[in-house]
Design a protein around this motif. Sequence first.
Motif, PDB file in Angstrom:
ATOM      1  N   GLN A 125      21.945   2.560  -1.924  1.00 10.60           N
ATOM      2  CA  GLN A 125      21.403   1.793  -3.043  1.00 10.60           C
ATOM      3  C   GLN A 125      22.158   2.026  -4.344  1.00 10.60           C
ATOM      4  N   HIS A 126      23.159   2.843  -4.321  1.00 11.30           N
ATOM      5  CA  HIS A 126      24.080   3.041  -5.440  1.00 11.30           C
ATOM      6  C   HIS A 126      23.442   3.604  -6.696  1.00 11.30           C
ATOM      7  N   LEU A 127      22.561   4.556  -6.521  1.00  7.86           N
ATOM      8  CA  LEU A 127      22.078   5.356  -7.629  1.00  7.86           C
ATOM      9  C   LEU A 127      23.258   6.229  -8.062  1.00  7.86           C
ATOM     10  N   ASP A 128      23.364   6.537  -9.326  1.00  7.44           N
ATOM     11  CA  ASP A 128      24.488   7.354  -9.792  1.00  7.44           C
ATOM     12  C   ASP A 128      24.535   8.718  -9.113  1.00  7.44           C
ATOM     13  N   VAL A 129      23.392   9.200  -8.682  1.00  8.33           N
ATOM     14  CA  VAL A 129      23.294  10.483  -7.991  1.00  8.33           C
ATOM     15  C   VAL A 129      23.126  10.199  -6.498  1.00  8.33           C
ATOM     16  N   ALA A 130      23.898  10.857  -5.660  1.00  6.13           N
ATOM     17  CA  ALA A 130      23.727  10.679  -4.213  1.00  6.13           C
ATOM     18  C   ALA A 130      22.362  11.216  -3.810  1.00  6.13           C
ATOM     19  N   CYS A 131      21.565  10.366  -3.148  1.00  5.00           N
ATOM     20  CA  CYS A 131      20.204  10.760  -2.781  1.00  5.00           C
ATOM     21  C   CYS A 131      19.774   9.932  -1.567  1.00  5.00           C
ATOM     22  N   LYS A 132      19.863  10.522  -0.403  1.00  8.12           N
ATOM     23  CA  LYS A 132      19.524   9.816   0.842  1.00  8.12           C
ATOM     24  C   LYS A 132      18.075   9.330   0.818  1.00  8.12           C
ATOM     25  N   PRO A 141       0.831  -1.211   0.000  1.00  6.74           N
ATOM     26  CA  PRO A 141       0.000   0.000   0.000  1.00  6.74           C
ATOM     27  C   PRO A 141       0.867   1.263   0.000  1.00  6.74           C
ATOM     28  N   GLU A 142       0.291   2.363  -0.456  1.00  5.09           N
ATOM     29  CA  GLU A 142       0.990   3.649  -0.495  1.00  5.09           C
ATOM     30  C   GLU A 142       1.573   3.965   0.880  1.00  5.09           C
ATOM     31  N   LEU A 143       2.841   4.357   0.901  1.00  6.65           N
ATOM     32  CA  LEU A 143       3.510   4.658   2.163  1.00  6.65           C
ATOM     33  C   LEU A 143       3.378   6.119   2.579  1.00  6.65           C
ATOM     34  N   ALA A 144       3.166   7.008   1.621  1.00 10.07           N
ATOM     35  CA  ALA A 144       3.111   8.437   1.934  1.00 10.07           C
ATOM     36  C   ALA A 144       1.689   8.861   2.279  1.00 10.07           C
ATOM     37  N   ASP A 145       1.609   9.957   2.995  1.00  7.99           N
ATOM     38  CA  ASP A 145       0.314  10.565   3.272  1.00  7.99           C
ATOM     39  C   ASP A 145      -0.123  11.364   2.042  1.00  7.99           C
ATOM     40  N   GLU A 146      -1.408  11.470   1.842  1.00  9.75           N
ATOM     41  CA  GLU A 146      -1.945  12.173   0.672  1.00  9.75           C
ATOM     42  C   GLU A 146      -1.493  13.636   0.627  1.00  9.75           C
ATOM     43  N   ARG A 147      -1.371  14.281   1.782  1.00 10.75           N
ATOM     44  CA  ARG A 147      -0.938  15.691   1.816  1.00 10.75           C
ATOM     45  C   ARG A 147       0.445  15.855   1.189  1.00 10.75           C
ATOM     46  N   GLN A 148       1.376  14.979   1.567  1.00  6.76           N
ATOM     47  CA  GLN A 148       2.732  15.075   1.037  1.00  6.76           C
ATOM     48  C   GLN A 148       2.758  14.732  -0.456  1.00  6.76           C
ATOM     49  N   LEU A 149       1.965  13.758  -0.860  1.00  7.40           N
ATOM     50  CA  LEU A 149       1.911  13.404  -2.282  1.00  7.40           C
ATOM     51  C   LEU A 149       1.406  14.579  -3.107  1.00  7.40           C
ATOM     52  N   SER A 150       0.390  15.276  -2.599  1.00 11.32           N
ATOM     53  CA  SER A 150      -0.167  16.401  -3.354  1.00 11.32           C
ATOM     54  C   SER A 150       0.833  17.559  -3.426  1.00 11.32           C
ATOM     55  N   LYS A 151       1.649  17.747  -2.396  1.00 13.47           N
ATOM     56  CA  LYS A 151       2.673  18.796  -2.413  1.00 13.47           C
ATOM     57  C   LYS A 151       3.721  18.525  -3.486  1.00 13.47           C
ATOM     58  N   CYS A 152       3.922  17.268  -3.826  1.00 17.25           N
ATOM     59  CA  CYS A 152       4.979  16.882  -4.761  1.00 17.25           C
ATOM     60  C   CYS A 152       4.423  16.455  -6.117  1.00 17.25           C
ATOM     61  N   SER A 153       3.204  16.878  -6.415  1.00 19.89           N
ATOM     62  CA  SER A 153       2.600  16.554  -7.707  1.00 19.89           C
ATOM     63  C   SER A 153       2.382  17.848  -8.472  1.00 19.89           C
ATOM     64  N   PRO A 154       2.601  17.851  -9.771  1.00 21.72           N
ATOM     65  CA  PRO A 154       2.986  16.699 -10.576  1.00 21.72           C
ATOM     66  C   PRO A 154       4.397  16.240 -10.216  1.00 21.72           C
ATOM     67  N   LYS A 155       4.655  14.997 -10.526  1.00 21.88           N
ATOM     68  CA  LYS A 155       5.912  14.357 -10.172  1.00 21.88           C
ATOM     69  C   LYS A 155       7.096  15.107 -10.787  1.00 21.88           C
ATOM     70  N   PRO A 156       8.028  15.553  -9.956  1.00 19.35           N
ATOM     71  CA  PRO A 156       9.228  16.203 -10.500  1.00 19.35           C
ATOM     72  C   PRO A 156      10.056  15.195 -11.306  1.00 19.35           C
ATOM     73  N   PRO A 157      10.783  15.661 -12.325  1.00 18.56           N
ATOM     74  CA  PRO A 157      11.583  14.749 -13.141  1.00 18.56           C
ATOM     75  C   PRO A 157      12.824  14.263 -12.390  1.00 18.56           C
ATOM     76  N   GLY A 158      13.388  13.178 -12.871  1.00 23.25           N
ATOM     77  CA  GLY A 158      14.642  12.668 -12.313  1.00 23.25           C
ATOM     78  C   GLY A 158      14.438  11.496 -11.390  1.00 23.25           C
TER      79      GLY A 158
END
Length: 147
Positions: free
Chosen positions: A117-124, A42-59
């Motif tokens: 997780q070894h993404l090419d970009v450091a991202c905690k 199931p979705e881990l985020a709260d709807e409020r936080q998801l709406s703050k980050c929509s539309p989905k930023p690229p990358g």
Amino acid sequence: MYKFVILCSIFIAASHADVVQTPTKRETRASLKPLSVCCDIPELADERQLSKCSPKPPGPCEDVQCIFEASGFLTDKNTLNKAAYRSHLQKWEKSNPGWTDAIYKAITDCVDNDPRQHLDVACKAYDVFTCTGIAMLKKCPETAWKC
């Protein structure tokens, strides 16, 4: 006689036809799908936080980073707010019965340790979120397994 021949032809055709079967919950056909599609987490985020980050930023990091920042899971871009993320996972588990083992594994592997997780970009945020998904997949409850 003609009707008898037609009736026999229909019977023979029907007896050689492929029978359509309704798929069961678990597909019995082999597949090379990533295991991540097999566990319905199931979705881990709260709807409020998801709406703050929509539309989905690229990358590969920006959307997860946005949600983690909006949720207070980071003290800065490179530091997990362990208490906030642990509390969120524990609260989520209470709303999603059956996921206790998965949440315990996620906390042990991803909050109490420093996953990379070894993404090419450091991202905690990506590191912690991906670790959480893997931990939950490893302890996916039978009721959520769909492959």
